[in-house]
Design an enzyme around this catalytic site. Structure first.
Site, PDB file in Angstrom:
ATOM      1  N   CYS A   1       0.799  -1.238   0.000  1.00 16.49           N
ATOM      2  CA  CYS A   1       0.000   0.000   0.000  1.00 16.49           C
ATOM      3  C   CYS A   1       0.825   1.277   0.000  1.00 16.49           C
ATOM      4  O   CYS A   1       0.254   2.371  -0.010  1.00 16.49           O
ATOM      5  CB  CYS A   1      -0.952   0.001   1.202  1.00 16.49           C
ATOM      6  SG  CYS A   1      -0.120   0.094   2.807  1.00 16.49           S
TER       7      CYS A   1
ATOM      8  N   CYS B   1      16.513   3.965 -15.253  1.00 16.50           N
ATOM      9  CA  CYS B   1      15.137   3.519 -15.463  1.00 16.50           C
ATOM     10  C   CYS B   1      14.432   4.378 -16.508  1.00 16.50           C
ATOM     11  O   CYS B   1      13.677   3.870 -17.345  1.00 16.50           O
ATOM     12  CB  CYS B   1      14.372   3.550 -14.149  1.00 16.50           C
ATOM     13  SG  CYS B   1      14.943   2.348 -12.934  1.00 16.50           S
TER      14      CYS B   1
ATOM     15  N   TRP C   1       2.534   4.586   0.888  1.00 21.67           N
ATOM     16  CA  TRP C   1       2.229   5.570   1.923  1.00 21.67           C
ATOM     17  C   TRP C   1       0.735   5.898   1.985  1.00 21.67           C
ATOM     18  O   TRP C   1       0.336   6.880   2.587  1.00 21.67           O
ATOM     19  CB  TRP C   1       3.033   6.841   1.687  1.00 21.67           C
ATOM     20  CG  TRP C   1       4.484   6.692   2.015  1.00 21.67           C
ATOM     21  CD1 TRP C   1       5.082   6.823   3.242  1.00 21.67           C
ATOM     22  CD2 TRP C   1       5.538   6.380   1.107  1.00 21.67           C
ATOM     23  NE1 TRP C   1       6.427   6.615   3.148  1.00 21.67           N
ATOM     24  CE2 TRP C   1       6.747   6.342   1.847  1.00 21.67           C
ATOM     25  CE3 TRP C   1       5.600   6.129  -0.267  1.00 21.67           C
ATOM     26  CZ2 TRP C   1       7.981   6.054   1.266  1.00 21.67           C
ATOM     27  CZ3 TRP C   1       6.827   5.839  -0.858  1.00 21.67           C
ATOM     28  CH2 TRP C   1       8.000   5.809  -0.090  1.00 21.67           C
TER      29      TRP C   1
END
Length: 438
Positions: free
Chosen positions: A232, A419, A234
């Site tokens: 989940c 990335c 934050w």
């Protein structure tokens, strides 16, 4: 090398190249420096096959080489010959380590990595490293297996760097996954709003909410329905789900995220309808009307993929849907990728493993789930990463004030740029898979 020899002038004020070594002369691209080791000669020969863009390189002896032609353009300055050796031995991991150690410099890391990714085929050996280096890296990766204890250790290594660290450069929703920009509302309209660095309305925040809203739309849950979120973060998704009248339950094994999310949802008045649990997904036994999981699957590890899908099937009520957003690797690259280890696995997400799209679909079918929709938006991730990198670099004084040293800063700059390049060129993608029980 077959291209015509060129001689290029050195710009003595260039931020990458800086002043030329005393007495150094521009060198022909067709001639190796006399003191270049064998590894350097091999890599320089590979660079001679660049087909997309132009790379300008200053070697440790002060000479300059130019490879390829046209756009995009990038430049690199090498401090020592060892950069070539570690790149051949350990591929992208060795190249990244040389950057972290200050062995090479560039004034535009993202452009340089993008150019190298675009020429992946020409640089294949330098990308993957030697067979011995690949085996050693794979063995190190296997030591980071995501058992229950290993998962807690691996998650702590990345997510428990401190909420204050992530708060410096994430958007106000504290969302650490790809946004969807095309679906975000136009500037100036009502909706999520929020403040960006500099005080303007934040397009990243709106795009993150658009991502959450698409997942909620695909789940198709009525007010009062229960939704499980595996991983989940934050609490950004849970907060959005509460706004739709849903009853979210979030799972995390990060103590930092758990504390933040519980406080956040209590402040939103959602303490009676929402629950954030410090629990491994494998231990969840509840049944839910829908399930969401946003960029958690990459951290599961291939050995535990069946356990993850078993959890989806076990926890999803009949007729419910699950939406899993995950980073994927191109099917054509998957087999070779899974036999080795890369920079991300070694330095950023220990124990992680990306699926290919076809492997993800096959796993879903094997566990009684059918993929009914697959929405890919890799370019949005490249844009998200660029924003994160720019914000991270803009807050470096505050990052250092939190106790992070220069090696940490260079590692994270490389990670974000690395990335970004992979998503920009399609080597990796991000997909929202919607599944239903068969």
């Amino acid at each position: 090398m077959t291209r015509t020899a060129q001689r290029i002038a050195i710009d003595r004020t260039d931020p990458v190249f800086g002043p030329a070594a005393p007495g150094a002369q521009p060198a022909s691209v067709d001639r190796f420096p006399p003191d270049a080791p064998r590894a350097a000669r091999l890599v320089l020969a590979m660079l001679g096959r660049l087909s997309r863009g132009e790379l300008t390189m200053r070697l440790p002896d002060g000479s300059v080489r130019r490879f390829g032609t046209g756009a995009p353009r990038a430049a690199i300055r090498l401090e020592n010959w060892r950069v070539f050796e570690v790149a051949l031995a350990r591929g992208d991991v060795g190249f990244a380590e040389a950057w972290i150690d200050g062995g090479w410099h560039t004034d535009d890391l993202a452009s340089l990595l993008s150019l190298l990714v675009a020429n992946r085929d020409a640089l294949e050996r330098a990308v993957y490293g030697s067979w011995l280096g690949r085996i050693a890296g794979h063995l190190r990766h296997m030591l980071n297996r995501n058992s229950r204890a290993g998962s807690r250790r691996n998650i702590h290594a990345h997510y428990d760097l401190g909420n204050g660290f992530y708060r410096l450069w994430l958007d106000r929703s504290m969302t650490y996954s790809s946004a969807i920009f095309d679906a975000a509302p136009a500037m100036g309209g009502k909706g999520s709003g929020g403040a960006a660095i500099g005080g303007a309305e934040d397009p990243l925040l709106r795009a993150q909410h658009a991502k959450y809203d698409r997942i909620l739309d695909r789940l198709g849950l009525a007010p009062g329905a229960s939704v499980l979120e595996i991983g989940c973060g934050w609490g950004g998704f849970a907060e959005r789900a509460l706004a739709r009248g849903l009853r979210p339950t979030g799972l995390t094994i990060s103590s930092e995220q758990h504390a933040w999310a519980r406080e956040r949802l209590a402040g939103a008045g959602g303490d009676a309808r929402a629950d954030i649990l410090l629990r491994d997904y494998r231990d969840e036994r509840g049944r839910y009307d829908g399930i969401a999981s946003i960029e958690m699957f990459e951290a599961v590890g291939e050995a535990y993929w069946p356990a993850y899908f078993e959890t989806l099937k076990r926890c999803l009520k009949p007729g419910g849907r699950a939406v899993v957003q995950t980073i994927t690797i191109d099917d054509a690259l998957f087999d070779r990728y899974r036999r080795g280890t890369d920079f991300i696995q070694q330095y950023v997400f220990p124990g992680g493993m990306l699926p290919s799209p076809s492997r993800f679909r096959a796993l879903a079918r094997e566990h009684g789930l059918e993929v009914t929709d697959a929405f890919a938006f890799g370019p949005d991730y490249a844009r998200t990463l660029r924003i994160w990198r720019e914000r991270f670099m803009a807050r470096l004084p505050e990052v250092r004030a939190q106790g992070f040293d220069e090696r940490f800063v260079r590692t994270w700059e490389f990670y974000l740029a690395y990335c970004e390049a992979a998503f920009a060129h399609g080597n990796t993608d991000v997909v929202q898979f919607t599944m239903e029980a068969r």
